[in-house]
Design a protein around this motif. Sequence first.
Motif, short mmCIF file in Angstrom:
data_model
loop_
_atom_site.label_atom_id
_atom_site.label_comp_id
_atom_site.label_asym_id
_atom_site.label_seq_id
_atom_site.Cartn_x
_atom_site.Cartn_y
_atom_site.Cartn_z
N ALA A 285 0.84 -1.20 0.00
CA ALA A 285 0.00 0.00 0.00
C ALA A 285 0.87 1.25 0.00
CB ALA A 285 -0.92 0.00 1.22
N LYS A 286 0.45 2.24 -0.78
CA LYS A 286 1.17 3.51 -0.90
C LYS A 286 0.19 4.67 -0.80
CE LYS A 286 5.41 2.01 -1.79
NZ LYS A 286 6.58 2.36 -0.96
N ASP A 287 0.72 5.82 -0.42
CA ASP A 287 -0.07 7.04 -0.48
C ASP A 287 -0.03 7.57 -1.91
OD1 ASP A 287 -0.66 6.99 2.25
OD2 ASP A 287 1.20 8.03 2.74
N VAL A 288 -1.13 8.18 -2.34
CA VAL A 288 -1.17 8.75 -3.68
C VAL A 288 -0.25 9.97 -3.73
CG1 VAL A 288 -2.62 9.78 -5.45
CG2 VAL A 288 -3.53 7.96 -4.00
N PRO A 289 0.75 9.97 -4.60
CA PRO A 289 1.65 11.12 -4.69
C PRO A 289 0.89 12.39 -5.07
CG PRO A 289 2.56 9.22 -5.85
CD PRO A 289 1.14 8.89 -5.51
N GLU A 290 1.32 13.51 -4.54
CA GLU A 290 0.67 14.78 -4.87
C GLU A 290 0.96 15.14 -6.33
OE1 GLU A 290 1.72 17.85 -2.20
OE2 GLU A 290 1.12 16.75 -0.40
N ALA A 291 -0.07 15.69 -6.96
CA ALA A 291 0.05 16.17 -8.34
C ALA A 291 0.68 15.14 -9.25
CB ALA A 291 0.86 17.48 -8.36
N ILE A 292 0.23 13.87 -9.10
CA ILE A 292 0.85 12.79 -9.87
C ILE A 292 0.63 12.96 -11.37
CG2 ILE A 292 -1.14 11.24 -9.73
CD1 ILE A 292 0.93 8.95 -9.43
N GLU A 293 -0.46 13.65 -11.76
CA GLU A 293 -0.73 13.84 -13.17
C GLU A 293 0.16 14.94 -13.78
OE1 GLU A 293 -2.51 11.84 -14.66
OE2 GLU A 293 -3.78 10.92 -13.14
N SER A 294 0.81 15.72 -12.92
CA SER A 294 1.65 16.80 -13.42
C SER A 294 2.98 16.25 -13.92
CB SER A 294 1.89 17.82 -12.31
OG SER A 294 2.89 18.74 -12.69
N SER A 295 3.51 16.82 -14.96
CA SER A 295 4.80 16.39 -15.50
C SER A 295 5.93 16.64 -14.52
CB SER A 295 5.08 17.12 -16.82
OG SER A 295 5.08 18.53 -16.61
N SER A 296 5.72 17.58 -13.60
CA SER A 296 6.76 17.89 -12.63
C SER A 296 6.88 16.82 -11.55
CB SER A 296 6.49 19.25 -11.98
OG SER A 296 5.24 19.22 -11.29
N SER A 297 5.90 15.92 -11.45
CA SER A 297 5.94 14.88 -10.42
C SER A 297 6.97 13.80 -10.73
CB SER A 297 4.56 14.23 -10.26
OG SER A 297 4.24 13.48 -11.44
N GLY A 298 7.34 13.70 -11.99
CA GLY A 298 8.30 12.66 -12.37
C GLY A 298 7.65 11.34 -12.73
N TYR A 299 6.32 11.25 -12.55
CA TYR A 299 5.60 10.01 -12.87
C TYR A 299 5.03 10.07 -14.29
CZ TYR A 299 5.70 8.39 -8.02
OH TYR A 299 6.11 7.94 -6.78
N THR A 300 5.04 8.91 -14.95
CA THR A 300 4.48 8.78 -16.28
C THR A 300 3.50 7.61 -16.29
OG1 THR A 300 6.52 9.60 -17.28
CG2 THR A 300 4.97 8.45 -18.72
N ALA A 301 2.30 7.86 -16.82
CA ALA A 301 1.32 6.77 -16.93
C ALA A 301 1.75 5.82 -18.03
CB ALA A 301 -0.06 7.34 -17.22
N SER A 302 2.01 4.55 -17.64
CA SER A 302 2.50 3.57 -18.62
C SER A 302 1.39 2.68 -19.16
CB SER A 302 3.58 2.70 -17.99
OG SER A 302 3.07 2.00 -16.86
N SER A 303 0.29 2.54 -18.42
CA SER A 303 -0.82 1.71 -18.92
C SER A 303 -2.11 2.11 -18.21
CB SER A 303 -0.55 0.22 -18.73
OG SER A 303 -0.53 -0.12 -17.36
N ILE A 304 -3.22 1.92 -18.91
CA ILE A 304 -4.55 2.19 -18.36
C ILE A 304 -5.45 1.00 -18.67
CG2 ILE A 304 -6.57 3.70 -18.43
CD1 ILE A 304 -4.77 5.99 -19.21
N ARG A 305 -6.18 0.53 -17.66
CA ARG A 305 -7.10 -0.60 -17.86
C ARG A 305 -8.45 -0.26 -17.22
NH1 ARG A 305 -5.43 -6.22 -15.91
NH2 ARG A 305 -5.86 -5.20 -13.92
N GLN A 306 -9.50 -0.39 -17.99
CA GLN A 306 -10.86 -0.26 -17.45
C GLN A 306 -11.37 -1.65 -17.10
OE1 GLN A 306 -12.51 1.87 -20.90
NE2 GLN A 306 -12.86 3.64 -19.55
N LYS A 307 -11.85 -1.81 -15.86
CA LYS A 307 -12.28 -3.12 -15.37
C LYS A 307 -13.77 -3.11 -15.03
CE LYS A 307 -9.52 -3.25 -11.90
NZ LYS A 307 -8.72 -3.68 -10.72
N ASP A 308 -14.51 -3.92 -15.75
CA ASP A 308 -15.94 -4.14 -15.44
C ASP A 308 -16.01 -5.52 -14.80
OD1 ASP A 308 -18.65 -4.47 -15.36
OD2 ASP A 308 -19.01 -3.80 -17.41
N ARG A 309 -16.17 -5.55 -13.48
CA ARG A 309 -15.96 -6.80 -12.71
C ARG A 309 -17.22 -7.25 -11.99
NH1 ARG A 309 -10.59 -7.19 -9.39
NH2 ARG A 309 -9.96 -7.96 -11.45
N LEU A 310 -17.48 -8.57 -12.09
CA LEU A 310 -18.53 -9.23 -11.32
C LEU A 310 -17.84 -10.13 -10.30
CD1 LEU A 310 -20.68 -10.39 -14.39
CD2 LEU A 310 -20.93 -8.27 -13.08
#
Length: 382
Positions: A285-310
């Motif tokens: 478990a981790k805390d959500v980094p602040e401003a993670i969507e900002s380019s200044s955070s150093g994070y890059t989104a590498s994959s996105i998955r939409q899950k419709d789960r039963l």
Amino acid sequence: MDLKTMLNAAPTGLDTRQERVEEIQGSSETIALPKAAVNPAKANEHDDSESTHRRPPQNEAARESKRAGTSLESTSKRHAIEPARKSDVEKQLPGTQAVYRPVLEPSYTSRLVLDDLTRNIANFLKFYLAIDPNWSGKSGIEIEAKFGTLMLKDSGVQERFEIPHIISAAILEQAEARDVPFMFRSELSPQQYAFFNEHLNREVERSNAKPRARHGIAYVHTRETDTVYEKGGARTQGSRGLRITRNDKTGQVSACIIKHQVAQLNITCPNSAFDLRISINHEEAKDVPEAIESSSSGYTASSIRQKDRLSYTHQHIRMDLTMITSPQRGKIHELEVECHNMPDWSRQALRAEAGEPSRFDDMVNQFVSTIVGLSQAYNDHS
């Protein structure tokens, strides 16, 4: 103790002896009575089954033959078929519509005996839950079995991996992924997904029908999106980056973790439409980094998955049917059987390893029986 030693360990189990009264003739009431109350007139009658002096029947026959002056052989013949004890016989309970039926014990020792496949899976799980110092007693452990197909690597064709002369499920030896000639594809066809959806929905209705005769299966439908982030283009070996899961309806974060691979068992099932991969992972478990969507955070989104789960939860097991949509793979369908309530799984594994009374073998048997039951249901259908 290492995992190889664990896989050769002798079976253990619990005393599951029990008695019950089953309902008949439309009665909705079940009555459980102590032994003495079943037939009060004979409550004080001597019962050899409760005696502290228990001897093999042959010794008793020898004593009888000595008193009667007959041979042991002839006496043995007269006693070859003994009448069932009163506690082993179905009988009507006085003044009720209920019938007393003794529950069959799982074996001659009254203990659950696991078959070789289930025993090896139990030893595999117990090693990481109760023995390996890196993971024993650690929170955040996840255990899941994925339905899919073992495929030949580098064959140039989509061909299922098979072992000659194997006619039943077999666990493949653990090795590094680069050293094995197969890969695992965790995917169902849309038709297979539809079958399991209808099958499990029927089981939800059956398990919750009135009057309740069993533990009900709970059903939950969720829609979430996983976004995996990497920082600086680096990823720790065995991990899958920082994964943030958000509820599609509310946008709220439901989980923020780094998922580490711990161990895997690949199982080839030649008599089934599906092979299996049992995985042990650690979700840190981790805390959500602040401003993670900002380019200044150093994070890059590498994959996105939409899950419709039963999700279908039954006691210590959860069955997940998931439609996953991603830019990388399009839409795929998955079926997983997951160990539910992991703190209890860890607790029971530790008790079993310590030689204390434990439900661990029963829980593993339920886990494997659920997997086999789903697979057989599809085989019978097809």
